[in-house]
Design an enzyme around this catalytic site. Structure first.
Site, PDB file in Angstrom:
ATOM      1  N   GLU A 210       8.543   1.221   3.761  1.00 15.60           N
ATOM      2  CA  GLU A 210       8.046   2.269   4.667  1.00 15.60           C
ATOM      3  C   GLU A 210       6.530   2.211   4.587  1.00 15.60           C
ATOM      4  OE1 GLU A 210       9.752   4.444   6.577  1.00 15.60           O
ATOM      5  OE2 GLU A 210      11.781   3.920   5.943  1.00 15.60           O
ATOM      6  N   CYS A 244       1.188   9.298   7.414  1.00 15.88           N
ATOM      7  CA  CYS A 244       1.386   7.914   7.878  1.00 15.88           C
ATOM      8  C   CYS A 244       1.630   7.845   9.369  1.00 15.88           C
ATOM      9  CB  CYS A 244       2.547   7.275   7.126  1.00 15.88           C
ATOM     10  SG  CYS A 244       4.073   8.217   7.275  1.00 15.88           S
TER      11      CYS A 244
HETATM   12  P1  NAD Z   1      -0.299   2.445  -1.966  1.00 13.70           P
HETATM   13  O1  NAD Z   1       0.416   1.299  -1.339  1.00 13.70           O
HETATM   14  O2  NAD Z   1      -1.649   2.220  -2.510  1.00 13.70           O
HETATM   15  O3  NAD Z   1       0.565   3.041  -3.181  1.00 13.70           O
HETATM   16  C1  NAD Z   1       1.925   3.392  -3.047  1.00 13.70           C
HETATM   17  C2  NAD Z   1       2.617   3.255  -4.397  1.00 13.70           C
HETATM   18  O4  NAD Z   1       2.511   1.904  -4.818  1.00 13.70           O
HETATM   19  C3  NAD Z   1       2.015   4.112  -5.514  1.00 13.70           C
HETATM   20  O5  NAD Z   1       3.068   4.662  -6.274  1.00 13.70           O
HETATM   21  C4  NAD Z   1       1.216   3.119  -6.329  1.00 13.70           C
HETATM   22  O6  NAD Z   1       1.150   3.429  -7.689  1.00 13.70           O
HETATM   23  C5  NAD Z   1       1.984   1.832  -6.124  1.00 13.70           C
HETATM   24  N1  NAD Z   1       1.113   0.656  -6.224  1.00 13.70           N
HETATM   25  C6  NAD Z   1      -0.204   0.572  -5.942  1.00 13.70           C
HETATM   26  N2  NAD Z   1      -0.667  -0.675  -6.152  1.00 13.70           N
HETATM   27  C7  NAD Z   1       0.390  -1.407  -6.580  1.00 13.70           C
HETATM   28  C8  NAD Z   1       0.560  -2.756  -6.970  1.00 13.70           C
HETATM   29  N3  NAD Z   1      -0.458  -3.606  -6.948  1.00 13.70           N
HETATM   30  N4  NAD Z   1       1.795  -3.168  -7.339  1.00 13.70           N
HETATM   31  C9  NAD Z   1       2.818  -2.318  -7.349  1.00 13.70           C
HETATM   32  N5  NAD Z   1       2.729  -1.017  -7.004  1.00 13.70           N
HETATM   33  C10 NAD Z   1       1.527  -0.555  -6.623  1.00 13.70           C
HETATM   34  O7  NAD Z   1      -0.292   3.595  -0.871  1.00 13.70           O
HETATM   35  P2  NAD Z   1      -0.939   5.040  -0.940  1.00 13.70           P
HETATM   36  O8  NAD Z   1      -2.416   4.932  -0.914  1.00 13.70           O
HETATM   37  O9  NAD Z   1      -0.311   5.837  -2.016  1.00 13.70           O
HETATM   38  O10 NAD Z   1      -0.410   5.631   0.454  1.00 13.70           O
HETATM   39  C11 NAD Z   1      -1.035   5.336   1.653  1.00 13.70           C
HETATM   40  C12 NAD Z   1      -0.284   4.339   2.489  1.00 13.70           C
HETATM   41  O11 NAD Z   1       1.092   4.662   2.548  1.00 13.70           O
HETATM   42  C13 NAD Z   1      -0.748   4.332   3.927  1.00 13.70           C
HETATM   43  O12 NAD Z   1      -0.789   3.017   4.417  1.00 13.70           O
HETATM   44  C14 NAD Z   1       0.332   5.119   4.646  1.00 13.70           C
HETATM   45  O13 NAD Z   1       0.448   4.857   6.024  1.00 13.70           O
HETATM   46  C15 NAD Z   1       1.526   4.685   3.896  1.00 13.70           C
HETATM   47  N6  NAD Z   1       2.601   5.650   4.045  1.00 13.70           N
HETATM   48  C16 NAD Z   1       3.705   5.312   4.740  1.00 13.70           C
HETATM   49  C17 NAD Z   1       4.710   6.235   4.909  1.00 13.70           C
HETATM   50  C18 NAD Z   1       5.967   5.920   5.668  1.00 13.70           C
HETATM   51  O14 NAD Z   1       6.904   6.704   5.566  1.00 13.70           O
HETATM   52  N7  NAD Z   1       6.044   4.823   6.399  1.00 13.70           N
HETATM   53  C19 NAD Z   1       4.576   7.510   4.368  1.00 13.70           C
HETATM   54  C20 NAD Z   1       3.431   7.811   3.668  1.00 13.70           C
HETATM   55  C21 NAD Z   1       2.447   6.885   3.498  1.00 13.70           C
END
Ligand code: NAD
Length: 456
Positions: A210, A244
């Site tokens: 997602e 998002c």
């Molecule tokens: P992110 O991808 O930075 O982090 C999400 C999760 O991944 C966190 O729990 C984080 O600890 C983990 N993570 C971070 N780096 C990682 C790595 N290198 N390896 C493994 N895990 C890792 O995202 P964010 O900043 O928390 O959220 C923002 C993004 O999420 C935006 O792009 C937004 O559009 C998207 N988003 C999508 C939805 C949806 O339902 N499609 C909903 C909310 C947010």
């Protein structure tokens, strides 16, 4: 990490005991989840306020209430969804009968982001539980307070052999991804989505991703401007744009740009006051890094509204930008904050081409009263989901799958779609042994012409 491995091993042993396959167990656990949330509502709302300064109303609307509703729906439906379903069988298999048996994948890993830190951890979990899985949740390290409440809540109400919350940063996530899970449900950025999918490939673990991206909002020349302005402002600035599926940029027909912006400014003031940085109903930016990044996106553009920021509180007022082209910094990345570039178009097919020149968006919104314009957009633009004459609401129904396409993700959930996501659909054909037609056996191979009459 040995602690992580131990948790997963214990979950696997518990899963193998078969308890979660019993639908009455799932219903009982979903009810416990609902009860746990209701009992801890105050704590959850408080944590959401500390992390993002969400007002109790907004936090209940977009996090707690929506999750309670989803769990209630699962409780009502899970019995029906989990029954084996008889489906049709081609005549040449007569008298066999065909069935689909939904079965849980096993141990699922749910990794969630910080923007809706409660909802985006618990809604996928409810689907995983309804489908009969055990789960490990890894909430975001940036929404510290909500992650802490989640950890405490699951510790009190659930046995970690069934549901376990593991808090921590990307390193913890990396350690989790090094282990073998049976399903991975990831919500976050496309960049991390690629890392998750690469790790999943090691064990051929199925994934739902997602993700995010730049979701356009088209305002056609004959749109109802008053309604469009009101619904765009509410959809964009809820959670200070850290959503998002928030409209990421506007594509407005040049003939209606002025009245639209005018009414949007009116609604921004009506909803958040003349000093939104002081409104109790307006959330803050999650951290200083994002605060600085967002302010950087407003450079070299005309600020039609907003622009004010309070760095101590990390609040940025709803900001509308003009004189932005496709190369402007605000159009180079997902904005994910209260900054909204307003771009113009003359001709709908040009607007469609510009949208299609970018990766496929998670959401698309169109305000129009012209059916052929609406049809043109729906036919020619691929996007995860969206609304005509509204914003965001396609998210809040169990009857529509929620998810992205291409760069904005794969797979979906909500309602039955969530149950299906966390279930393997096992296909079974049951045949009789009372008689046996000869057609499939080599003794019949001389009758190819006859076969061609049946299979064509
Ligand atoms: P992110 O991808 O930075 O982090 C999400 C999760 O991944 C966190 O729990 C984080 O600890 C983990 N993570 C971070 N780096 C990682 C790595 N290198 N390896 C493994 N895990 C890792 O995202 P964010 O900043 O928390 O959220 C923002 C993004 O999420 C935006 O792009 C937004 O559009 C998207 N988003 C999508 C939805 C949806 O339902 N499609 C909903 C909310 C947010």
């Amino acid at each position: 990490m040995t602690e992580i491995r131990t948790i997963i091993e214990k979950q696997r042993a518990f899963y193998n005991s078969g308890q979660t396959k019993d639908v009455s167990y799932r219903i009982k656990q979903l009810k416990i989840l609902k009860h746990a949330i209701e009992e801890n509502e105050e704590k959850i709302l408080q944590a959401l306020h500390e992390d993002l300064r969400k007002s109790p109303y907004e936090a209940y609307l977009t996090e707690v209430g929506i999750v309670l509703d989803e769990i209630g729906y699962m409780v009502k439906k899970v019995q029906k969804w989990s029954r084996p379903k008889r489906v049709g069988t081609p005549i040449y298999h007569f008298p066999a009968a065909s069935y689909i048996y939904p079965e849980p994948y096993g141990i699922s890993l749910i990794i969630s982001p910080w923007n809706y830190p409660f909802q985006l951890a618990v809604a996928p979990l409810a689907a995983a539980m309804a489908a009969g899985n055990c789960a490990v949740i890894k909430p975001s390290e940036f929404s510290v307070n909500t992650s802490q409440v989640l950890a405490e809540l699951f510790d009190v109400y659930f046995d970690p052999v069934y549901i376990s919350v593991i808090t921590g940063d990307a390193d913890v996530s990396t350690a989790l991804l090094a282990e073998k899970f049976d399903y991975i449900f990831f919500t976050g950025s496309p960049a991390v989505g690629k890392i998750v999918m690469t790790a999943a490939a090691e064990y051929l673990t199925p994934v739902t991703l997602e993700l995010g991206g730049k979701s356009p909002c088209i305002i056609d020349q004959d749109a109802n401007i008053e309604i469009a302005a009101k619904r765009i402002v509410s959809g964009k600035f809820i959670n200070a744009g850290q959503t998002c599926i928030a409209p990421d940029y506007l594509m407005v027909h040049q003939s209606v740009k002025e009245p639209l912006v005018d009414r949007m400014i009116h609604y921004i003031q009506k909803f958040y006051g003349t000093l939104p940085t002081e409104s109790p109903d307006y959330p803050k930016i999650i951290n200083q890094k994002h605060f600085n990044r967002l302010l950087g996106l407003t450079k070299d553009a005309t600020i039609m509204c907003g622009g004010a920021a309070d760095s101590e509180q990390q609040i940025i007022a709803p900001t509308l930008l003009s004189d932005v082209d496709d190369d402007h910094p605000s159009m180079q990345e997902e904005i994910f904050g209260p900054v909204l570039p307003v771009m113009e178009f003359d001709n709908l097919s040009d607007a469609i081409s510009r949208i299609n020149g970018r990766p496929r968006p998670l959401a698309l919104y169109m305000f129009s009263n012209n059916q052929s314009s609406i049809d043109a957009v729906l036919k020619n633009v691929s996007f995860g989901g969206g609304c005509i004459n509204d914003t965001l609401i396609h998210f809040a129904t169990p009857n529509l799958p929620f998810g992205g396409v291409g760069n904005s993700g794969m797979g979906g959930y909500h309602g039955k779609f969530g149950f299906d996501t966390f279930s393997h659909l096992k296909s079974v054909m049951r045949n009789t042994v009372r008689f046996d037609f000869p057609f499939r056996y080599p003794t019949f191979y001389k009758f190819l012409k006859l076969l061609k009459l049946v299979l064509r």
